[in-house]
Enzyme design. Sequence first.
Site, PDB file in Angstrom:
ATOM      1  N   HIS A 145      -6.980 -13.422  -6.994  1.00 52.91           N
ATOM      2  CA  HIS A 145      -7.743 -12.455  -6.205  1.00 52.91           C
ATOM      3  C   HIS A 145      -9.190 -12.482  -6.680  1.00 52.91           C
ATOM      4  O   HIS A 145      -9.452 -12.676  -7.861  1.00 52.91           O
ATOM      5  CB  HIS A 145      -7.153 -11.054  -6.362  1.00 52.91           C
TER       6      HIS A 145
ATOM      7  N   LYS B  35       0.861  -1.183   0.000  1.00 49.60           N
ATOM      8  CA  LYS B  35       0.000   0.000   0.000  1.00 49.60           C
ATOM      9  C   LYS B  35       0.899   1.235   0.000  1.00 49.60           C
ATOM     10  O   LYS B  35       2.029   1.138   0.416  1.00 49.60           O
ATOM     11  CB  LYS B  35      -0.898   0.014   1.256  1.00 49.60           C
TER      12      LYS B  35
END
Length: 469
Positions: A285, A166
């Site tokens: 994902h 992130k």
Amino acid sequence: SVGFKAGVKEYKLTYYTPEYETKDTDILAAFRVTPQPGVPPEEAGXAVXXESSTGTWTAVWTDGLTSLDRYKGRCYXIEPVPGEEDQYIAYVAYPLDXFEEGSVTNMFTSIVGNVFGFKALXALRLEDLRIPPAYIKTFEGPPHGIQVERDKLNKYGRPLLXCTIKPKLGLSAKNYGRACYECLRGGLDFTKDDENVNSQPFMRWRDRFLFCAEAIYKAQAETGEIKGHYLNATAGTCEEMIKRAVFARELGVPIVMHDYLTGGFTANTSLAHYCRDNGLLLHIHRAMHAVIDRQKNHGIHFRVLAKALRMSGGDHIHSGTVVGKLEGERDITLGFVDLLRDDFIEKDRSRGIYFTQDWSSLPGVLPVXSGGIHVXHMPALTEIFGDDSVXXFGGGTLGHPWGNAPGAVANRVSLEACVKARNEGRDLAAEGNEIIREASKWSPELAAACEVWKEIRFNFAAVDTLDPS
């Protein structure tokens, strides 16, 4: 009268067959049906079977050129849902010949195609599928599976650790690679591209792949452990996706990643085949899953999407946490985690499993728990998911007050402490906090992490719950 009789006839006359005995080769489906007012459940159940197999709204003369009995879906049982007015579970059997071999795409186009827009139903949800071994054998499934992955990585007896880098958007490739290196160096097994990091103006894919590969090799050299980064190969076309996977293979990295629902099952299966042929692990994902699976009365349950992924191919898949910030009730989650990992799963309605599923030795998939988890959750995660899982801490690594590497150290120390305690026979559920507290006495990194996140909880009721039995 002889011959063809035109006109509209009730679905239930042809497609509701309560006396039908299911075959071992049938694909069985459990649908949660909410009929429109005035539509009897038998008619609604039969309509699902018809619209997802051979039927159309009126009799057609070409019906005479085929054997409907051989190809039609049959609604063979209907049961009311306890505690819900006018909601039913309809069980439908589809003959195997109605599906193309090795194509999840075709299976879904039939079973969850037009029927979901059908006017006679207020809502429809596919709760579970029983895939027969005869059909499973036409799929290659996960590129490698759990055991082969452990052998490739030389990591045994514990869950694997990962971290999503992130901020998910905006870093340059060099800074991104630096964050990967720090996390891997600190003790994580993997770092991960966020699902929406593909190839944007601020960081093109090739630059990212290069800097991440550098991070992997540097961290491996310094720690003596095998490291990886889930390089997201998802792209706008299948050709571009394969091009990215080829480049990853040329760099010699161990694993790539794909968003299987937004990318689509056709692309996913192609990528899985490439990964198997070229020794790459494949991390999956599930972006977009909640659009499909979150409503209790309409859509497709995630356990079906998970089964479909195991058929299409993937070595890891995100599967909810039970304890973090994203949806997931414990029994339901453990039900589909078993469907991902085990070879044979018994029917168990208390966990939402409607059918016994035999995978006939198709490799298993590692469930990935991610989303709002941190060191204080480690005992619960270790207890709930066991060794064959990946625990991915994004903010729970990068949010450490001292930086990324100490964040990774804190996670690794808490994991090793939990595994050690469990192996010594301690009860993680009851003593979890104590185990972490003891470990933090000799790990300042862990102590600092505990201090930051000690009060964080995401306490909301799950939307997707089991029916009262």
